[in-house]
Design a protein around this motif. Structure first.
Motif, PDB file in Angstrom:
ATOM      1  N   GLY A  20      -5.313  -9.795  -1.291  1.00  0.00           N
ATOM      2  CA  GLY A  20      -5.197 -10.900  -0.354  1.00  0.00           C
ATOM      3  C   GLY A  20      -5.575 -10.450   1.055  1.00  0.00           C
ATOM      4  O   GLY A  20      -5.743  -9.253   1.317  1.00  0.00           O
ATOM      5  N   GLN A  21      -5.656 -11.401   1.960  1.00  0.00           N
ATOM      6  CA  GLN A  21      -5.991 -11.064   3.350  1.00  0.00           C
ATOM      7  C   GLN A  21      -4.899 -10.214   3.989  1.00  0.00           C
ATOM      8  O   GLN A  21      -5.148  -9.504   4.958  1.00  0.00           O
ATOM      9  CB  GLN A  21      -6.216 -12.352   4.152  1.00  0.00           C
ATOM     10  N   SER A  22      -3.711 -10.259   3.395  1.00  0.00           N
ATOM     11  CA  SER A  22      -2.605  -9.426   3.886  1.00  0.00           C
ATOM     12  C   SER A  22      -2.858  -7.942   3.652  1.00  0.00           C
ATOM     13  O   SER A  22      -2.069  -7.102   4.090  1.00  0.00           O
ATOM     14  CB  SER A  22      -1.309  -9.840   3.194  1.00  0.00           C
ATOM     15  N   VAL A  23      -3.968  -7.604   2.994  1.00  0.00           N
ATOM     16  CA  VAL A  23      -4.295  -6.193   2.719  1.00  0.00           C
ATOM     17  C   VAL A  23      -4.409  -5.393   4.030  1.00  0.00           C
ATOM     18  O   VAL A  23      -4.163  -4.191   4.053  1.00  0.00           O
ATOM     19  CB  VAL A  23      -5.599  -6.091   1.863  1.00  0.00           C
ATOM     20  N   GLY A  24      -4.770  -6.079   5.115  1.00  0.00           N
ATOM     21  CA  GLY A  24      -4.869  -5.407   6.420  1.00  0.00           C
ATOM     22  C   GLY A  24      -3.517  -4.882   6.893  1.00  0.00           C
ATOM     23  O   GLY A  24      -3.445  -3.990   7.736  1.00  0.00           O
ATOM     24  N   MET A  25      -2.441  -5.446   6.324  1.00  0.00           N
ATOM     25  CA  MET A  25      -1.096  -5.005   6.719  1.00  0.00           C
ATOM     26  C   MET A  25      -0.560  -3.916   5.787  1.00  0.00           C
ATOM     27  O   MET A  25       0.576  -3.482   5.940  1.00  0.00           O
ATOM     28  CB  MET A  25      -0.151  -6.214   6.757  1.00  0.00           C
ATOM     29  N   VAL A  26      -1.386  -3.483   4.847  1.00  0.00           N
ATOM     30  CA  VAL A  26      -1.024  -2.331   3.998  1.00  0.00           C
ATOM     31  C   VAL A  26      -1.652  -1.119   4.668  1.00  0.00           C
ATOM     32  O   VAL A  26      -2.870  -0.933   4.638  1.00  0.00           O
ATOM     33  CB  VAL A  26      -1.581  -2.492   2.559  1.00  0.00           C
ATOM     34  N   THR A  27      -0.836  -0.302   5.316  1.00  0.00           N
ATOM     35  CA  THR A  27      -1.409   0.801   6.109  1.00  0.00           C
ATOM     36  C   THR A  27      -0.967   2.175   5.619  1.00  0.00           C
ATOM     37  O   THR A  27      -1.437   3.192   6.120  1.00  0.00           O
ATOM     38  CB  THR A  27      -1.003   0.645   7.595  1.00  0.00           C
ATOM     39  N   ALA A  28      -0.051   2.207   4.656  1.00  0.00           N
ATOM     40  CA  ALA A  28       0.415   3.488   4.108  1.00  0.00           C
ATOM     41  C   ALA A  28       1.000   3.223   2.734  1.00  0.00           C
ATOM     42  O   ALA A  28       1.308   2.077   2.396  1.00  0.00           O
ATOM     43  CB  ALA A  28       1.492   4.084   5.016  1.00  0.00           C
ATOM     44  N   GLU A  29       1.129   4.293   1.923  1.00  0.00           N
ATOM     45  CA  GLU A  29       1.729   4.124   0.598  1.00  0.00           C
ATOM     46  C   GLU A  29       3.251   4.235   0.736  1.00  0.00           C
ATOM     47  O   GLU A  29       3.791   5.333   0.827  1.00  0.00           O
ATOM     48  CB  GLU A  29       1.179   5.165  -0.379  1.00  0.00           C
ATOM     49  N   GLN A  30       3.920   3.106   0.811  1.00  0.00           N
ATOM     50  CA  GLN A  30       5.387   3.088   0.944  1.00  0.00           C
ATOM     51  C   GLN A  30       6.013   2.788  -0.417  1.00  0.00           C
ATOM     52  O   GLN A  30       5.318   2.316  -1.324  1.00  0.00           O
ATOM     53  CB  GLN A  30       5.794   1.971   1.913  1.00  0.00           C
ATOM     54  N   SER A  31       7.321   3.023  -0.520  1.00  0.00           N
ATOM     55  CA  SER A  31       8.002   2.595  -1.743  1.00  0.00           C
ATOM     56  C   SER A  31       8.308   1.101  -1.613  1.00  0.00           C
ATOM     57  O   SER A  31       8.308   0.551  -0.506  1.00  0.00           O
ATOM     58  CB  SER A  31       9.297   3.385  -1.941  1.00  0.00           C
ATOM     59  N   VAL A  32       8.576   0.472  -2.753  1.00  0.00           N
ATOM     60  CA  VAL A  32       8.955  -0.941  -2.737  1.00  0.00           C
ATOM     61  C   VAL A  32      10.190  -1.138  -1.855  1.00  0.00           C
ATOM     62  O   VAL A  32      10.253  -2.063  -1.041  1.00  0.00           O
ATOM     63  CB  VAL A  32       9.232  -1.440  -4.184  1.00  0.00           C
ATOM     64  N   ALA A  33      11.156  -0.219  -1.999  1.00  0.00           N
ATOM     65  CA  ALA A  33      12.401  -0.350  -1.224  1.00  0.00           C
ATOM     66  C   ALA A  33      12.100  -0.299   0.282  1.00  0.00           C
ATOM     67  O   ALA A  33      12.684  -1.066   1.058  1.00  0.00           O
ATOM     68  CB  ALA A  33      13.381   0.743  -1.619  1.00  0.00           C
ATOM     69  N   GLU A  34      11.181   0.575   0.686  1.00  0.00           N
ATOM     70  CA  GLU A  34      10.821   0.657   2.121  1.00  0.00           C
ATOM     71  C   GLU A  34      10.167  -0.643   2.592  1.00  0.00           C
ATOM     72  O   GLU A  34      10.447  -1.128   3.691  1.00  0.00           O
ATOM     73  CB  GLU A  34       9.869   1.835   2.361  1.00  0.00           C
ATOM     74  N   VAL A  35       9.283  -1.192   1.774  1.00  0.00           N
ATOM     75  CA  VAL A  35       8.623  -2.453   2.154  1.00  0.00           C
ATOM     76  C   VAL A  35       9.675  -3.550   2.312  1.00  0.00           C
ATOM     77  O   VAL A  35       9.664  -4.301   3.288  1.00  0.00           O
ATOM     78  CB  VAL A  35       7.559  -2.873   1.102  1.00  0.00           C
ATOM     79  N   MET A  36      10.607  -3.601   1.366  1.00  0.00           N
ATOM     80  CA  MET A  36      11.665  -4.635   1.421  1.00  0.00           C
ATOM     81  C   MET A  36      12.489  -4.510   2.695  1.00  0.00           C
ATOM     82  O   MET A  36      12.748  -5.515   3.366  1.00  0.00           O
ATOM     83  CB  MET A  36      12.640  -4.473   0.262  1.00  0.00           C
ATOM     84  N   VAL A  37      12.916  -3.279   3.011  1.00  0.00           N
ATOM     85  CA  VAL A  37      13.730  -3.059   4.209  1.00  0.00           C
ATOM     86  C   VAL A  37      12.946  -3.506   5.442  1.00  0.00           C
ATOM     87  O   VAL A  37      13.471  -4.193   6.324  1.00  0.00           O
ATOM     88  CB  VAL A  37      14.150  -1.570   4.313  1.00  0.00           C
TER      89      VAL A  37
END
Ligand SMILES: Cc1cc2nc3c(=O)[nH]c(=O)nc-3n(C[C@H](O)[C@H](O)[C@H](O)COP(=O)(O)O)c2cc1C
Length: 312
Positions: free
Chosen positions: A277-294
């Motif tokens: 999706g266009q939100s791919v620009g906001m993926v800037t590092a390999e985080q865990s799911v838990a980190e993304v949620m927090v």
């Protein structure tokens, strides 16, 4: 998210406080049953299963979900057929469907759907023509009977909060989770996500209106360029009488067969389909799911606190 949203990612999302959904895609009923059991072994929390309505064994897949006591079934990829709706509901599961317009939302509510997803064209994968900004304004104020979830282009908690304030009950995110450490996607797939900007995630292009192409948003690569050349060559063959119209249409549809697996599992991000999706620009590092949620929750809380103003 076929190939991506499997037991590990689904369990990680549910364990982190979200609601994971297994993407059945083209899985056989046996394979789906194993994936559900595998997910149940990794989480005690509820999760759902996403079934594509075009799947030739849809009825069997619904039965697998019901027998495994999956609480929520998402029917995607078209208007859910009446018998599948009944089978899900009679089996005791909640039914979630996508709606591209208000009239259809109303029809789906009448047919017994328990929740709706409105997915804007910013999303990764198969998309409709309308953005979430517009769908949300057209649908959220008018559907109160069932919860409505928003999807497409969402990468931050404050943006999700804005849709909750407009009446959404929650948000469905795909792209932000696809490149997490909990995702089994190939390292090349994750790297492509981390490198990409919003403008790299474009819808597939249709060359001729006589040969429709279902729009799919993904990262531009050699494959997307070759798809254009393939359509042009197929068109030439049709015009020269070397191919019938049906054969030419099939030829175009077959171009991407197996292409998502090639990118996600084999790591061929040049020739495979890197749906994003266009939100791919906001993926800037390999985080865990838990980190993304927090992160998402903190962004929403920060926005809420700011709205409340200074404490006097
Ligand atoms: C790689 C990929 C595969 C997807 N496959 C499916 C699918 O099989 N079924 C479905 O309903 N949606 C699918 N989607 C869409 C997601 O369910 C979700 O609605 C979308 O990712 C939300 O937008 P976002 O990508 O901007 O977060 C897919 C998305 C991606 C990125």
């Amino acid at each position: 998210m076929s190939w991506v949203s499997e037991r590990h990612l689904v369990a990680a999302i549910s364990n982190a406080g979200g609601f994971g959904v297994i993407a059945c895609g083209s899985m056989s009923p046996d394979l789906l049953a194993r994936e559900i059991a595998g997910t149940q072994a990794l989480t005690q929390k509820p999760f759902g299963v996403n079934l594509i309505t075009m799947h030739p064994q849809l009825d069997d897949l619904v039965r697998v979900c019901v027998e495994a006591k999956v609480g929520h079934v998402v029917l995607a990829g078209g208007i859910p057929p009446g018998n599948a709706v009944r089978a899900v509901k009679d089996g005791g599961a909640k039914l979630i469907a996508f709606t591209p317009a208000l009239v259809l939302a109303r029809r789906l509510v009448r047919s017994g759907v328990d929740a709706l997803v409105i997915e804007g064209s910013e999303a990764g994968g198969h998309i409709g023509p309308v953005s979430l900004t517009v769908l949300a304004q057209e649908i959220l104020p008018h559907v109160r009977e069932v919860p409505v979830f928003v999807a497409g282009g969402l990468g931050r908690g404050d943006a999700i909060l804005a849709y909750l304030e407009m009446g959404a009950s929650g948000a469905q995110l795909g792209t932000r989770f696809a490149a997490t450490t909990d995702s089994i996607a190939h390292a090349n797939f994750k790297r492509a996500f981390i490198r990409a900007n919003a403008r790299d995630a474009l819808p597939s292009v249709q060359l001729d209106e006589r040969f429709p192409v279902i729009p799919v948003r993904g990262l531009v690569n050699e494959g997307t360029k070759r798809f254009l050349a393939h359509q042009a060559e197929t068109l030439r063959k049709f015009q020269a009488g070397e191919l019938t119209k049906d054969a030419a249409q099939l030829d175009i549809e077959h171009f991407w067969a197996g292409a998502l697996r090639r990118a996600v599992i084999d790591g061929d991000v040049e020739n495979g389909s890197v749906m994003a999706g266009q939100s791919v620009g906001m993926v800037t590092a390999e985080q865990s799911v838990a980190e993304v949620m927090v992160e998402l929750v903190e962004q929403a809380l920060t926005a809420l606190v700011a709205r409340a103003g200074p404490i006097s």
